[in-house]
Enzyme design. Sequence first.
Site, PDB file in Angstrom:
ATOM      1  N   LYS A 111      37.655  37.504  21.151  1.00  0.00           N
ATOM      2  CA  LYS A 111      38.889  37.961  21.806  1.00  0.00           C
ATOM      3  C   LYS A 111      39.722  38.850  20.900  1.00  0.00           C
ATOM      4  O   LYS A 111      40.470  39.694  21.366  1.00  0.00           O
ATOM      5  CB  LYS A 111      39.743  36.763  22.253  1.00  0.00           C
ATOM      6  N   LYS A 192      29.788  36.084  32.241  1.00  0.00           N
ATOM      7  CA  LYS A 192      30.289  34.932  32.996  1.00  0.00           C
ATOM      8  C   LYS A 192      31.262  35.405  34.077  1.00  0.00           C
ATOM      9  O   LYS A 192      32.027  36.342  33.842  1.00  0.00           O
ATOM     10  CB  LYS A 192      31.022  34.014  32.008  1.00  0.00           C
ATOM     11  N   LYS A 195      37.868  36.181  36.512  1.00  0.00           N
ATOM     12  CA  LYS A 195      38.801  36.992  37.261  1.00  0.00           C
ATOM     13  C   LYS A 195      39.378  38.104  36.390  1.00  0.00           C
ATOM     14  O   LYS A 195      39.606  39.217  36.851  1.00  0.00           O
ATOM     15  CB  LYS A 195      39.931  36.109  37.793  1.00  0.00           C
TER      16      LYS A 195
END
Length: 328
Positions: A111, A192, A195
């Site tokens: 990240k 994966k 959203k």
Amino acid sequence: MTRILSGVQPSGTLHIGNYLGAVRQWAATQREADAFYCIVDLHALTIDIAPDDLRSRTLDTAIGLIAAGLDPDVCTLFVQSHVPEHAELSWLLECVASYGELRRMTQFKEKGAGQESVRASLLTYPVLMAADILVYDADRVPVGDDQRQHLELTRDLAIRFNSRYGETFVVPEAVIPVVGARVMDLQRPDKKMSKSTGTPLGTIAITDSSEEIVKKVRRAVTDTGSDVRYDVAEKPGVSNLLEILAAATGTSPEGVAARFSSYGQLKQEVADELVSLLAPVRERVQELTRDPAGVAAALEKGAAKAHAVAAPTFARARAAMGLTARNQ
Ligand code: TRP
């Protein structure tokens, strides 16, 4: 009774990856265990998110969880920031964790990669997660495979704390679900379903209409060749559809594969199963959306139940570390 705890990001309307991969199992286990489910709004602040989005997504996530079968009268469903002991215990655990072990976390590296500025909280994210778990003396933690490393860290921190300051925390175990653990993006079966980072056409929300579900499944990418078999390396697209079908019907992806002789047949059945599975869920979402005060009241009750468990555990940790007693 075994206590289980899991956390879910407030990403808004749930998608079938959340539903089939985790939430349906949670709904099943809420009656067999003392179950705590936490919407982790503090974790959501570790990356850039607009305040209005965080607010509405937290509510939508709660609605999705209740619609998917979490009964606020059976389990303890609450919002992380409504129980102050999470953030407080997180600080104490930061004093037990080392910079080196946090920097080595895969999710932090992923990240944080390529970001101009990385929030300090992205580094300490797994410590807050450890606090979420340890403050409830949770025995078992159902999580996706991607959270395994964070669970290991949680166990390490609990063991280290206990040996340094005396027996304080229960050392929890991860429970990785076998069926439906990983639903991938229908357009990018190497990613994966998500959203925030997925493709719109590759993500099926629990609120999608039957037409949208059919369209997205029909357009799902498949692989070269035409035989239907479960082979994640060679046939990621087909394997993902098999995975979804298996999770929706409670079978194994290898087992269902034999029934199909074409991609079209497989897609038809996946679409049919999802349409009938999601119709009642979508209806409950609509009802709850019309009653935000009722949802808020359910969450308030959840926070009160959670706080009653968290406060004594936190008091134990404070005292063990030598912080002086306080009144509240
Ligand atoms: N990090 C988890 C995720 O991204 C969410 C989470 C936060 C969590 N706190 C937790 C999961 C505690 C299990 C237990 O999915």
